[in-house]
Design an enzyme around this catalytic site. Structure first.
Site, PDB file in Angstrom:
ATOM      1  N   LYS A 197       0.864  -1.198   0.000  1.00  0.00           N
ATOM      2  CA  LYS A 197       0.000   0.000   0.000  1.00  0.00           C
ATOM      3  C   LYS A 197       0.895   1.242   0.000  1.00  0.00           C
ATOM      4  O   LYS A 197       0.887   2.050   0.940  1.00  0.00           O
ATOM      5  CB  LYS A 197      -0.939  -0.029   1.201  1.00  0.00           C
ATOM      6  CG  LYS A 197      -1.991  -1.128   1.092  1.00  0.00           C
ATOM      7  CD  LYS A 197      -2.961  -1.118   2.248  1.00  0.00           C
ATOM      8  CE  LYS A 197      -4.012  -2.209   2.082  1.00  0.00           C
ATOM      9  NZ  LYS A 197      -4.876  -2.358   3.250  1.00  0.00           N
ATOM     10  N   GLY A 347      -3.145  -6.832   8.090  1.00  0.00           N
ATOM     11  CA  GLY A 347      -3.780  -8.080   7.681  1.00  0.00           C
ATOM     12  C   GLY A 347      -2.795  -9.077   7.107  1.00  0.00           C
ATOM     13  O   GLY A 347      -2.741 -10.242   7.525  1.00  0.00           O
TER      14      GLY A 347
HETATM   15  N1  LIG Z   1       8.214  -6.165  -3.591  1.00  0.00           N
HETATM   16  C1  LIG Z   1       6.882  -6.306  -3.621  1.00  0.00           C
HETATM   17  N2  LIG Z   1       6.208  -6.153  -4.785  1.00  0.00           N
HETATM   18  C2  LIG Z   1       4.870  -6.298  -4.821  1.00  0.00           C
HETATM   19  N3  LIG Z   1       4.099  -6.581  -3.749  1.00  0.00           N
HETATM   20  C3  LIG Z   1       4.729  -6.736  -2.579  1.00  0.00           C
HETATM   21  C4  LIG Z   1       6.142  -6.611  -2.438  1.00  0.00           C
HETATM   22  N4  LIG Z   1       6.449  -6.829  -1.145  1.00  0.00           N
HETATM   23  C5  LIG Z   1       5.304  -7.083  -0.504  1.00  0.00           C
HETATM   24  N5  LIG Z   1       4.254  -7.044  -1.344  1.00  0.00           N
HETATM   25  C6  LIG Z   1       2.825  -7.323  -1.052  1.00  0.00           C
HETATM   26  O1  LIG Z   1       2.351  -6.485  -0.035  1.00  0.00           O
HETATM   27  C7  LIG Z   1       1.100  -7.007   0.374  1.00  0.00           C
HETATM   28  C8  LIG Z   1       0.754  -6.555   1.765  1.00  0.00           C
HETATM   29  O2  LIG Z   1       0.823  -5.155   1.863  1.00  0.00           O
HETATM   30  P1  LIG Z   1       0.006  -4.333   2.958  1.00  0.00           P
HETATM   31  O3  LIG Z   1      -1.446  -4.477   2.684  1.00  0.00           O
HETATM   32  O4  LIG Z   1       0.584  -2.961   2.959  1.00  0.00           O
HETATM   33  O5  LIG Z   1       0.386  -5.095   4.319  1.00  0.00           O
HETATM   34  P2  LIG Z   1      -0.526  -5.317   5.628  1.00  0.00           P
HETATM   35  O6  LIG Z   1      -1.823  -5.971   5.174  1.00  0.00           O
HETATM   36  O7  LIG Z   1       0.281  -6.196   6.510  1.00  0.00           O
HETATM   37  O8  LIG Z   1      -0.763  -3.950   6.176  1.00  0.00           O
HETATM   38  C9  LIG Z   1       1.237  -8.515   0.225  1.00  0.00           C
HETATM   39  O9  LIG Z   1       0.156  -8.988  -0.522  1.00  0.00           O
HETATM   40  C10 LIG Z   1       2.578  -8.710  -0.524  1.00  0.00           C
HETATM   41  O10 LIG Z   1       2.503  -9.639  -1.576  1.00  0.00           O
HETATM   42  O1  LIG Z   2      -6.272  -4.390   5.757  1.00  0.00           O
HETATM   43  C1  LIG Z   2      -6.406  -3.261   6.213  1.00  0.00           C
HETATM   44  O2  LIG Z   2      -5.357  -2.424   6.461  1.00  0.00           O
HETATM   45  P1  LIG Z   2      -3.817  -2.911   6.614  1.00  0.00           P
HETATM   46  O3  LIG Z   2      -3.418  -3.663   5.366  1.00  0.00           O
HETATM   47  O4  LIG Z   2      -3.061  -1.621   6.750  1.00  0.00           O
HETATM   48  O5  LIG Z   2      -3.755  -3.742   7.843  1.00  0.00           O
HETATM   49  C2  LIG Z   2      -7.741  -2.709   6.622  1.00  0.00           C
HETATM   50  O6  LIG Z   2      -8.769  -3.664   6.445  1.00  0.00           O
HETATM   51  C3  LIG Z   2      -8.034  -1.423   5.875  1.00  0.00           C
HETATM   52  O7  LIG Z   2      -8.147  -1.692   4.507  1.00  0.00           O
HETATM   53  P2  LIG Z   2      -7.922  -0.499   3.452  1.00  0.00           P
HETATM   54  O8  LIG Z   2      -6.473  -0.101   3.520  1.00  0.00           O
HETATM   55  O9  LIG Z   2      -8.310  -1.076   2.111  1.00  0.00           O
HETATM   56  O10 LIG Z   2      -8.828   0.634   3.878  1.00  0.00           O
END
Ligand SMILES: Nc1ncnc2c1ncn2[C@@H]1O[C@H](COP(=O)(O)OP(=O)(O)O)[C@@H](O)[C@H]1O
Ligand SMILES: O=C(OP(=O)(O)O)[C@H](O)COP(=O)(O)O
Length: 437
Positions: A197, A347
């Site tokens: 993200k 998540g």
């Molecule tokens: N180098 C990369 N290129 C593309 N996607 C990546 C890379 N490193 C990690 N990811 C992806 O990031 C995603 C999780 O990101 P994010 O939603 O920010 O984490 P979280 O849910 O723990 O907050 C995973 O699906 C993973 O595959």
């Molecule tokens: O997975 C979530 O956030 P996170 O990946 O930062 O833990 C929450 O459900 C929020 O989702 P959103 O970032 O699509 O608003």
């Protein structure tokens, strides 16, 4: 000031709309990691045992206001039924006359789950009409979606302004534990950022460099910074628009900001696809970065070994696709053995920690990634700000028992000195966050 909690409410005979964060990873139409579902069980059970009818709602993924078949909440309903041991009425729509009709028959002790909130464009827009339509379904609103509390969306903010509102047990506990850990961290305090993200979270870097003693960045998040260092990143996921913005942060941070020095690259994001490790100044134009390399991990572990607290959000690579899980799993195992207060949020990060089997050796496994980061930045979460304060004195039931005593885990970590035992969220079973320790 404590927020009003479900322990302050009489819910007997009431219809309670519970905003949960059931944004869980799915694989083959099934829930791949049920941590966030388990984490909501104490609130659901609390309400059912006190004679409420429970109407659950959540988003799943980012369908952008349209119905996306793969993002229906049906698999969540099935898993919830198994965990609760009672039927869950899974609705195929979010709001409207048909939903109202079917919910009319919902008796105390029964559970329903609305369809994915983000199928409706009014959710992310916090549209007043959509919020009013949600509010019409219930007498009381409970926010237990810590992971979405940083989103000023209709189901998080709009409904709370239209119904008597309170925090659920998970939201309450996350705020208590994270508040303590993050406000008075044992120093040196390090953060590890990764994940995908990037546009959402890249802005947090500047603030984390002020709050933390050191910052480690991997995952897709690192690619934008590598580009700002002047490296070509091939076909990797990154934000070209942000390169100029982050460059001064890099310069100011000096050796308090650690980036990958080597990375795993591939041309195809498929299980078993050919891949190799390259230094960051040798990323081929046709390749994408999918994990951090061994030299990076070794260098980071060396620095993190002296940390007093480590907060981690965001996988270091595309861990869902083998063998690109290695960096993420190695970090999870390293943190589990580290003599520091360890907090993992998000998540996918939590799903990764669960898959390595070390969740019970992390001090606090939080259901929120972006939400935890915003707390860490010192921001007030819109979903919390909108809830009324708790009644002055008395009223309500005593706070739920905390989990294990501080410092109970192997590895000898201690909490940041607050009253809350780290590693205790009000969740079920072995997860999240070292429950049952
Ligand atoms: N180098 C990369 N290129 C593309 N996607 C990546 C890379 N490193 C990690 N990811 C992806 O990031 C995603 C999780 O990101 P994010 O939603 O920010 O984490 P979280 O849910 O723990 O907050 C995973 O699906 C993973 O595959
Ligand atoms: O997975 C979530 O956030 P996170 O990946 O930062 O833990 C929450 O459900 C929020 O989702 P959103 O970032 O699509 O608003």
């Amino acid at each position: 000031m404590r927020k009003r909690s479900i322990r302050d409410l009489d819910v007997r005979g009431k219809r309670v709309l519970v905003r949960a964060d059931f944004n869980v990873p799915l694989e083959g139409g099934r829930v791949a990691d049920d941590t966030r579902i388990r984490a909501a069980l104490p609130t659901i059970r609390h309400l059912l045992e006190r004679g409420a009818a429970v109407i659950l709602c959540s988003h799943l993924g980012r369908p952008k206001g349209q119905v996306v078949e793969e993002l229906r909440l049906e698999p969540v309903a099935r898993r919830l039924e198994e965990l609760l041991g009672r039927p869950v009425l899974a609705l195929r729509e979010v709001v409207g006359p048909e939903v109202e009709r079917r919910l009319q028959g919902l008796a105390p002790g029964q559970v329903a789950l609305l369809e994915n909130l983000r199928f409706h464009p009014g959710e992310t827009a916090n549209d007043p009409e959509f919020a009013a339509a949600l509010a019409r379904l219930a007498d009381v609103y409970v926010n237990d979606a810590f992971g979405a509390a940083h989103r000023a969306h209709a189901s998080v903010v709009g409904v709370a302004q239209r119904l008597p509102a309170a925090a659920g047990l998970l939201l309450e506990r996350e705020l208590e534990v994270l508040g303590d850990l993050l406000e008075r961290p044992r120093r040196p305090f390090w953060a590890v950022l990764g994940g995908a993200k990037v546009s959402d979270k890249i802005g947090v870097i500047r603030r984390l460099l002020e709050v933390c003693d050191g910052l480690v960045i991997g995952g897709a998040m690192a690619n934008t910074l590598l580009a700002a260092q002047g490296h070509a990143v091939g076909r990797s996921l990154y934000e070209p628009d942000q390169v100029e913005r982050v460059r001064p942060w890099l310069e100011r941070a000096g050796d308090r900001l650690l980036l990958p020095v080597d990375v795993v690259v591939t041309e195809r994001l498929e299980p078993g696809a050919p891949s190799r490790v390259v230094p960051v100044d040798r990323i081929p134009p046709e390749a994408m970065v999918v994990d951090v390399g061994p030299a990076t991990l070794a260098a980071w572990q060396e620095r993190l070994r002296g940390a007093g607290t480590v907060f981690w959000n965001g996988p270091l690579g595309v861990f869902e696709v083998e063998p690109f899980h290695r960096g993420t799993f190695a970090l999870a195992e390293f943190l589990a053995d580290l003599d520091a207060v360890t907090v993992v949020g998000g998540g996918d990060s939590v799903a990764a920690v669960q898959r390595t089997g070390v969740a019970d050796r992390i001090d606090h496994v939080s259901t929120g990634g972006g939400a935890s980061l915003e707390l860490l930045e010192g921001k007030e979460l819109p979903g919390v700000a909108v809830l009324p304060d708790a009644p002055a004195q008395g009223g309500g039931e005593p706070a739920p028992a905390t989990g294990a005593a501080p410092g109970a885990r192997a590895g000898g970590a201690r909490t940041a000195g607050g009253p809350a035992g780290a590693g205790s969220t009000p969740a079920e079973g072995p997860s999240p966050g070292g429950m049952g320790r």
